[in-house]
Design an enzyme around this catalytic site. Structure first.
Site, PDB file in Angstrom:
ATOM      1  N   GLU A  46      28.515  13.667  -5.283  1.00  0.00           N
ATOM      2  CA  GLU A  46      28.994  15.094  -4.295  1.00  0.00           C
ATOM      3  C   GLU A  46      28.437  14.547  -2.923  1.00  0.00           C
ATOM      4  O   GLU A  46      27.416  14.132  -2.818  1.00  0.00           O
ATOM      5  CB  GLU A  46      28.384  16.150  -4.918  1.00  0.00           C
ATOM      6  CG  GLU A  46      28.825  17.161  -4.195  1.00  0.00           C
ATOM      7  CD  GLU A  46      28.157  18.534  -4.718  1.00  0.00           C
ATOM      8  OE1 GLU A  46      29.090  19.673  -4.652  1.00  0.00           O
ATOM      9  OE2 GLU A  46      27.195  18.565  -5.214  1.00  0.00           O
ATOM     10  N   LYS A 128      35.574  21.986  -3.025  1.00  0.00           N
ATOM     11  CA  LYS A 128      34.844  22.759  -3.846  1.00  0.00           C
ATOM     12  C   LYS A 128      35.240  24.085  -3.684  1.00  0.00           C
ATOM     13  O   LYS A 128      35.383  24.672  -2.715  1.00  0.00           O
ATOM     14  CB  LYS A 128      33.503  22.490  -3.667  1.00  0.00           C
ATOM     15  CG  LYS A 128      32.650  23.103  -4.986  1.00  0.00           C
ATOM     16  CD  LYS A 128      31.153  22.745  -4.660  1.00  0.00           C
ATOM     17  CE  LYS A 128      30.308  23.159  -5.757  1.00  0.00           C
ATOM     18  NZ  LYS A 128      28.698  22.786  -5.540  1.00  0.00           N
ATOM     19  N   CYS A 163      29.922  18.968  -8.754  1.00  0.00           N
ATOM     20  CA  CYS A 163      28.492  19.492  -9.213  1.00  0.00           C
ATOM     21  C   CYS A 163      28.716  20.644 -10.225  1.00  0.00           C
ATOM     22  O   CYS A 163      29.275  20.267 -11.310  1.00  0.00           O
ATOM     23  CB  CYS A 163      27.772  20.184  -8.149  1.00  0.00           C
ATOM     24  SG  CYS A 163      26.070  20.765  -8.184  1.00  0.00           S
TER      25      CYS A 163
END
Length: 363
Positions: A46, A128, A163
């Site tokens: 990430e 995200k 994540c």
């Protein structure tokens, strides 16, 4: 017809901390290394570029401002020469690249991922959907047309999440419904449970992410799961510490958390604490038959007549027409960012070649 057996790699390394050019160079080096190892896929952590701003978990707002300014200055735009260099590296090595990066679009940062194809095209671009906790002080929410994860490729259906998205049951259900076969669970850098201080829950430490969340993803989806992780050195700790604050001196608690799991959740490989580089795996897509025959949550082991997931992938415009009869032109994020354009004018070159061939035929 997809390639069912191939070699893949997950990166576990220290990024070029908050230095865009250093991050691009290191990314290309790893792509070249994976290509030389005859990998078909390489997965990065990430926000690998320009690195995960772990300092935001440890400092005050005022302490963070100089570091945040530098972080924004070194974030990556998708329609940039830096991104084109990375795309060319993927093309030169004939490899799929899953890249996590801090994307700057207008004046907002996003925790973004791209899947780059072996021809250098951007197969998927996603953001995200919800930054985690203090990440909201740095990043914005991804819009509706940038959160789909799974892409149909010639190495199978490949998905990507960032994540804690990997523990989101709704995103997992969505990926399962898309028939995901290979998953990149991209993680940042954060400490192991040696550093846990009450009442902070174990959820917020790297060991549960590596050893509980990631294999559980593999088990629930029946997918090969690669979990690239960032690392830290003593120098990296200094770069993650604002002026006037004493930096930590032991980076070991931040390292050794990358993993690769089989579709049944069994561990393929994990690194030593001091390992920096690529973790390799030989993927066999046919192995997913053994897990899916037991539990296919997109098919025989689900009841869509009882449970369904509502998904809205439309982009919500900042400005819309109040008059329902009137309309304002809409566009996708992908189109606005130029990701539907060919790399380096390849389309123009192909058209020119076609024209020259036609002239030759006439002669």
């Amino acid at each position: 017809m997809p390639i069912t057996k191939y070699k893949a790699a997950a990166v576990t390394s220290e990024p070029g901390w908050f230095d865009l050019e250093a991050g691009v160079v290191k990314t290309i080096d790893f792509i070249n290394e994976a290509g030389q190892a005859e990998c078909k896929l390489v997965a990065f952590p990430e926000v690998w570029i320009p690195g995960y701003p772990y300092w935001m978990w440890k400092v005050t707002y005022l302490q963070s401002l100089p570091m945040l300014k530098k972080y924004r200055e070194n974030s990556l735009t998708v329609d940039s020469e830096e991104m084109r260099r990375i795309r060319r590296a993927a093309r030169d090595n004939q490899i799929y690249v899953s890249l996590g990066f801090s994307e700057i679009d207008h004046a907002t940062l996003y925790l973004a991922q791209v899947l780059i194809g072996p021809d250098g095209s951007v197969v998927n671009h996603r953001r995200k959907i919800k930054p985690t906790h203090v990440e909201k002080l740095v990043y914005g929410d991804g819009p509706g047309d940038t959160f789909m994860s799974v892409s149909e490729t010639d190495i199978g259906r490949v998905g990507q999440l960032n994540c804690w998205e990997n523990m989101n049951p709704f995103l997992k259900a969505l990926n399962v419904s898309c028939g995901e076969q290979v998953h990149i669970a991209a993680w940042p850098v954060y400490p192991g449970r040696e550093r846990q201080v009450a009442p902070d829950p174990a959820t917020n430490y790297a060991d549960p992410a590596s050893d509980l969340v990631t294999p559980e993803y593999a088990i629930e989806t029946g997918a090969w799961t690669l979990a690239p992780f960032q690392r830290l050195s003593v120098e990296g700790l200094k770069k993650n510490t604002p002026e006037g604050v004493e930096p930590e001196t032991d980076p070991s608690v931040y390292n050794g958390h990358a993993r690769i799991y089989r579709p049944d959740g069994s561990l393929v490989v994990k690194p030593d604490k001091d390992f920096d580089g690529l973790l390799f795996v030989d993927i066999d897509l046919n192995e997913t038959h053994l897990t899916k025959v037991l539990a296919d949550f997109a098919g025989h082991y689900m009841r869509p007549d009882l449970i369904r997931l509502l998904v809205d992938t439309r982009r919500k415009e900042l400005i819309t027409e109040a008059d329902p009869v009137g309309t304002i032109a809409t566009y996708t994020t992908r189109h606005r960012l130029g990701l539907d354009k060919p790399l380096d004018g390849e389309k123009k070159e192909k058209e020119a070649t076609k024209g020259r061939d036609s002239e030759a035929e006439e002669l």
